[in-house]
Design a protein around this motif. Structure first.
Motif, PDB file in Angstrom:
ATOM      1  N   ALA A  11       0.829  -1.213   0.000  1.00 13.04           N
ATOM      2  CA  ALA A  11       0.000   0.000   0.000  1.00 13.04           C
ATOM      3  C   ALA A  11       0.862   1.261   0.000  1.00 13.04           C
ATOM      4  N   LEU A  12       1.891   1.288   0.817  1.00 13.54           N
ATOM      5  CA  LEU A  12       2.764   2.464   0.870  1.00 13.54           C
ATOM      6  C   LEU A  12       3.528   2.629  -0.438  1.00 13.54           C
ATOM      7  N   TYR A  13       4.005   1.540  -0.976  1.00 17.77           N
ATOM      8  CA  TYR A  13       4.713   1.582  -2.261  1.00 17.77           C
ATOM      9  C   TYR A  13       3.815   2.170  -3.357  1.00 17.77           C
ATOM     10  N   LEU A  14       2.561   1.734  -3.378  1.00 21.16           N
ATOM     11  CA  LEU A  14       1.631   2.238  -4.395  1.00 21.16           C
ATOM     12  C   LEU A  14       1.336   3.720  -4.196  1.00 21.16           C
ATOM     13  N   LYS A  15       1.225   4.164  -2.944  1.00 22.68           N
ATOM     14  CA  LYS A  15       0.998   5.583  -2.681  1.00 22.68           C
ATOM     15  C   LYS A  15       2.178   6.418  -3.169  1.00 22.68           C
ATOM     16  N   ILE A  16       3.386   5.963  -2.865  1.00 23.57           N
ATOM     17  CA  ILE A  16       4.583   6.687  -3.297  1.00 23.57           C
ATOM     18  C   ILE A  16       4.668   6.701  -4.822  1.00 23.57           C
ATOM     19  N   SER A  17       4.415   5.573  -5.441  1.00 19.82           N
ATOM     20  CA  SER A  17       4.469   5.486  -6.898  1.00 19.82           C
ATOM     21  C   SER A  17       3.439   6.384  -7.546  1.00 19.82           C
ATOM     22  N   SER A  18       2.242   6.382  -6.997  1.00 19.51           N
ATOM     23  CA  SER A  18       1.171   7.202  -7.542  1.00 19.51           C
ATOM     24  C   SER A  18       1.508   8.692  -7.432  1.00 19.51           C
ATOM     25  N   LEU A  19       2.005   9.095  -6.273  1.00 19.99           N
ATOM     26  CA  LEU A  19       2.373  10.505  -6.086  1.00 19.99           C
ATOM     27  C   LEU A  19       3.519  10.897  -7.016  1.00 19.99           C
ATOM     28  N   GLU A  21       4.215   9.642  -9.891  1.00 23.42           N
ATOM     29  CA  GLU A  21       3.676   9.733 -11.255  1.00 23.42           C
ATOM     30  C   GLU A  21       2.911  11.039 -11.451  1.00 23.42           C
ATOM     31  N   ARG A  22       2.066  11.392 -10.471  1.00 24.76           N
ATOM     32  CA  ARG A  22       1.297  12.632 -10.572  1.00 24.76           C
ATOM     33  C   ARG A  22       2.201  13.864 -10.606  1.00 24.76           C
ATOM     34  N   GLN A  23       3.284  13.818  -9.845  1.00 28.93           N
ATOM     35  CA  GLN A  23       4.192  14.970  -9.780  1.00 28.93           C
ATOM     36  C   GLN A  23       5.317  14.888 -10.813  1.00 28.93           C
ATOM     37  N   ARG A  24       5.289  13.830 -11.606  1.00 34.45           N
ATOM     38  CA  ARG A  24       6.288  13.614 -12.661  1.00 34.45           C
ATOM     39  C   ARG A  24       7.713  13.703 -12.097  1.00 34.45           C
ATOM     40  N   THR A  25       7.920  12.900 -11.077  1.00 32.57           N
ATOM     41  CA  THR A  25       9.230  12.824 -10.440  1.00 32.57           C
ATOM     42  C   THR A  25       9.506  11.364 -10.082  1.00 32.57           C
ATOM     43  N   THR A  26      10.570  11.105  -9.401  1.00 30.02           N
ATOM     44  CA  THR A  26      10.920   9.728  -9.040  1.00 30.02           C
ATOM     45  C   THR A  26      10.407   9.381  -7.643  1.00 30.02           C
ATOM     46  N   ARG A  27      10.284   8.084  -7.412  1.00 28.24           N
ATOM     47  CA  ARG A  27       9.924   7.628  -6.073  1.00 28.24           C
ATOM     48  C   ARG A  27      10.979   8.052  -5.065  1.00 28.24           C
TER      49      ARG A  27
END
Length: 79
Positions: A11-19, A21-27
């Protein structure tokens, strides 16, 4: 720059990945920013013992000063 490996639940990994992607930056950038925010907040709290933090409040109240050692103050305590 040093590297650090950590394990995240899905769940945390997906939240970080999603954010990221939205901010067009890296995890990695998301995690670095989150850690900096967390560590900066920790510095807001004073360091030291309770007395060191509140030393200006010590002695401002009236009352007996020997509550812990005077047996007269402990009469009927716990009954």
């Amino acid at each position: 720059m040093k590297s650090l490996t950590l394990r995240l639940d899905e769940a945390l990994y997906l939240k970080i990945s999603s954010l990221a992607e939205r901010q067009r930056t890296t995890r990695s950038d998301i995690v670095r920013r989150a850690l900096n925010i967390c560590l900066d907040r920790d510095d807001r709290f004073p360091k030291g013992s309770a007395f060191e933090v509140a030393h200006d409040l010590a002695g401002i109240l009236a009352g007996p000063s020997d509550l812990s050692s005077n047996k007269a103050h402990l009469k009927d305590f716990g009954q």
